[in-house]
Design an enzyme around this catalytic site. Structure first.
Site, PDB file in Angstrom:
ATOM      1  CG  LEU A   1      21.269  18.269  24.901  1.00 38.52           C
ATOM      2  CD1 LEU A   1      22.229  18.460  26.080  1.00 38.52           C
ATOM      3  CD2 LEU A   1      21.965  17.524  23.780  1.00 38.52           C
ATOM      4  CG  ASP A   2      17.472  12.301  23.339  1.00 32.98           C
ATOM      5  OD1 ASP A   2      16.735  13.086  22.717  1.00 32.98           O
ATOM      6  OD2 ASP A   2      18.008  11.296  22.822  1.00 32.98           O
ATOM      7  CB  ALA A   3      14.943  13.412  29.455  1.00 26.69           C
TER       8      ALA A   3
END
Length: 302
Positions: free
Chosen positions: A60-62
């Site tokens: 997942l994107d940060a």
């Protein structure tokens, strides 16, 4: 140190609800990552000598939040990676966007690639060197005065795909300044991996996970509008024998998990335990809880 919000755990899997501003892995030296925190959690909980194994099979994107599955064995990692590669995994995201898209439901198909100078993904023409096809479907769940709530289902898993494809249609995600948002949202951006459906890599049964919305989403009151989705993807032949109920009704409570079975909380027990997982939970449960996770699954005996 960030504490893990564990949604599910067994000998093969660790499923967590990732907070905002925490990279899955690969951060600069000295910065926390979900993978490092999860390894430390396993090492401490099970008193493991040396490093605990942990396989990262998706990211997942940060700046995003929500459900992510990690593998506790190499066998589980290999089989889960293959599920993601084949597109057999059901992934649903919720996003709050600045403008309501038109039409209100559609499939988006674009060719995207990374722009090294801008340090972001961009939409390009088919045939552009390095371009990869990106596909998703979205539908508007709720239109609010200053934002709209979207349900997004991924068909491919490209970097920043949801953020870019929605922004390309004039609907940037709240707080996502990299992709054109003019609105603030903190922490992170208003993109949440709401649910994940996988086949258990060893037991070969369908597992579906629901990640509660973070505190930053409370002003949108979506948990009240969409409390519990129908469990339509779970394999038949299994039933719930006990559940854990999260005490976050309308933001009240300590946020802890409470066991609801024959020995605790009989008010909840008669609503939930023993229901086939292939059936919807029904409207009654919404009076009691915001989110549900599986604790134990046993085969249904004839």
């Amino acid at each position: 140190t960030v504490s893990l919000d564990v949604l599910y755990e067994d000998n093969h899997l660790l499923v967590v609800n990732k907070p905002a501003n925490l990279p899955t892995m690969g951060a600069a030296r000295g910065k926390e990552t979900l993978a490092a925190i999860a390894k430390s959690y396993l090492k401490t909980k099970y008193d493991k000598p040396g490093n605990a194994y942990l396989g990262v099979v998706s990211r997942l994107d940060a700046v995003a939040t929500g459900v992510i599955v990690l593998a506790r064995t190499s066998k589980a990692a290999k089989r889960l990676t293959e599920q993601f590669r084949r597109g057999d995994v059901a992934k649903e995201y919720w996003a709050m966007v600045e403008q309501c898209p038109h039409p209100t439901s559609a499939q988006c198909v674009d060719w995207i690639r990374k722009n090294e100078q801008q340090r972001r993904m961009v939409v390009v023409e088919d045939g552009n060197p390095g371009a990869r096809e990106a596909r998703l479907c979205y539908s508007v769940m709720q239109e609010q005065p200053h934002a709209s709530a979207l349900r997004v289902c991924l068909e491919t898993g490209r970097k920043h795909q949801i953020r870019l494809q929605l922004a390309h249609r004039g609907c940037p995600i709240l707080g996502d300044h990299k992709y054109g948002s003019q609105r603030n949202f903190a922490p992170g951006i208003a993109l949440h991996a709401r649910s994940l459906g996988i086949q258990h890599p060893v037991r070969q049964v369908q597992l579906d996970f629901l990640a509660p919305l973070p505190r930053s989403w409370r002003p949108f009151q979506l948990d009240n509008a969409f409390p519990i989705p129908a469990r339509t993807k779970t394999s038949p032949g299994l039933q719930v024998t006990s559940l854990l109920i999260r005490d976050t009704i309308q933001g009240v409570g300590n946020g802890g998990w409470e066991l609801a079975d024959n020995h605790a909380n009989p008010t909840l027990q008669h609503l939930i335990c023993g229901l086939p997982l292939s059936s919807p939970f029904g409207d009654g449960i919404a009076e009691y809880c915001v989110s549900v996770r599986q604790d134990f699954l046993l085969p249904v005996t004839p």
